[in-house]
Design a protein around this motif. Structure first.
Motif, PDB file in Angstrom:
ATOM      1  N   UNK A  78       0.849  -1.186   0.000  1.00 23.18           N
ATOM      2  CA  UNK A  78       0.000   0.000   0.000  1.00 23.18           C
ATOM      3  C   UNK A  78       0.887   1.239   0.000  1.00 23.18           C
ATOM      4  N   UNK A  79       0.336   2.419  -0.267  1.00 20.05           N
ATOM      5  CA  UNK A  79       1.162   3.628  -0.297  1.00 20.05           C
ATOM      6  C   UNK A  79       1.710   3.969   1.087  1.00 20.05           C
ATOM      7  N   UNK A  80       2.914   4.502   1.115  1.00 19.10           N
ATOM      8  CA  UNK A  80       3.521   4.867   2.392  1.00 19.10           C
ATOM      9  C   UNK A  80       4.928   5.386   2.189  1.00 19.10           C
ATOM     10  N   UNK A  81       5.708   5.399   3.264  1.00 18.90           N
ATOM     11  CA  UNK A  81       7.098   5.845   3.157  1.00 18.90           C
ATOM     12  C   UNK A  81       8.002   4.813   3.828  1.00 18.90           C
ATOM     13  N   UNK A 105      -0.470   4.493   6.565  1.00 18.74           N
ATOM     14  CA  UNK A 105      -1.668   4.789   7.353  1.00 18.74           C
ATOM     15  C   UNK A 105      -1.312   4.940   8.841  1.00 18.74           C
ATOM     16  N   UNK A 106      -0.194   5.641   9.106  1.00 21.58           N
ATOM     17  CA  UNK A 106       0.291   5.935  10.461  1.00 21.58           C
ATOM     18  C   UNK A 106       0.607   4.678  11.265  1.00 21.58           C
ATOM     19  N   UNK A 107       0.959   3.601  10.546  1.00 21.69           N
ATOM     20  CA  UNK A 107       1.351   2.348  11.213  1.00 21.69           C
ATOM     21  C   UNK A 107       2.631   1.847  10.580  1.00 21.69           C
ATOM     22  N   UNK A 108       3.464   1.202  11.385  1.00 26.97           N
ATOM     23  CA  UNK A 108       4.668   0.573  10.849  1.00 26.97           C
ATOM     24  C   UNK A 108       4.309  -0.812  10.331  1.00 26.97           C
ATOM     25  N   UNK A 109       4.706  -1.089   9.106  1.00 26.50           N
ATOM     26  CA  UNK A 109       4.423  -2.379   8.481  1.00 26.50           C
ATOM     27  C   UNK A 109       5.740  -3.049   8.119  1.00 26.50           C
ATOM     28  N   UNK A 110       5.911  -4.293   8.552  1.00 20.35           N
ATOM     29  CA  UNK A 110       7.100  -5.059   8.188  1.00 20.35           C
ATOM     30  C   UNK A 110       6.850  -5.716   6.841  1.00 20.35           C
ATOM     31  N   UNK A 111       7.731  -5.466   5.896  1.00 19.82           N
ATOM     32  CA  UNK A 111       7.663  -6.124   4.592  1.00 19.82           C
ATOM     33  C   UNK A 111       8.587  -7.322   4.678  1.00 19.82           C
TER      34      UNK A 111
END
Length: 140
Positions: A78-81, A105-111
């Motif tokens: 998803x879009x993010x930084x 979406x103001x959450x940290x996501x582990x790829x």
């Protein structure tokens, strides 16, 4: 069984038709049963018959293409930084290992790695903004 009501020359008739064979009918007229043979003329169907040419496949159509074993692309879900990159080119990774951390979406996501391999190229750097399906890194 079909039931009809006829008026012929002012006279009322209750008629029930029972089919027994292809061209034999039992007809009940006001309580009297008659065996009737139906003369059938050839009838033409009003619905046209659809005629299609046989389907011909072009060479190679319908066959699965095998991958040449090239690189596997890890894409942004998803879009993010990008906040943190945990690997560098040449690193060997295992399935489930966290490759990078992305804020979306103001959450940290582990790829995480979906399969084992070697990191071939990293397409982003920390702080980059990415859109959904942007390639983050390539694995071999």
């Amino acid at each position: 069984m079909k039931a009809f009501k006829f008026i012929i020359k002012g006279q009322k008739y209750d008629v029930t038709v029972n089919e027994t064979d292809e061209n034999q009918l039992d007809v009940d007229v006001n309580g009297t049963t008659y065996k009737v043979e139906v003369e059938q003329n050839a009838t033409t169907k009003k619905t046209p018959k659809l005629v299609r040419k046989p389907v011909t496949k072009s060479p190679g159509e319908g066959k699965l293409k095998k991958s040449e074993g090239g690189s596997y692309k890890v894409k942004a879900p998803l879009p993010g930084s990008i906040m943190k990159i945990n690997v560098k080119p040449g690193d060997t990774v295992i399935k489930g290992q966290t490759l990078l951390v992305m804020e979306a979406m103001k959450m940290e996501n582990n790829i995480q790695a979906e399969k084992e391999g070697t990191v071939a190229d990293i397409k982003v750097k920390e702080g980059d903004s990415v859109l959904q399906d942007d390639v983050l890194l390539e694995m071999e």
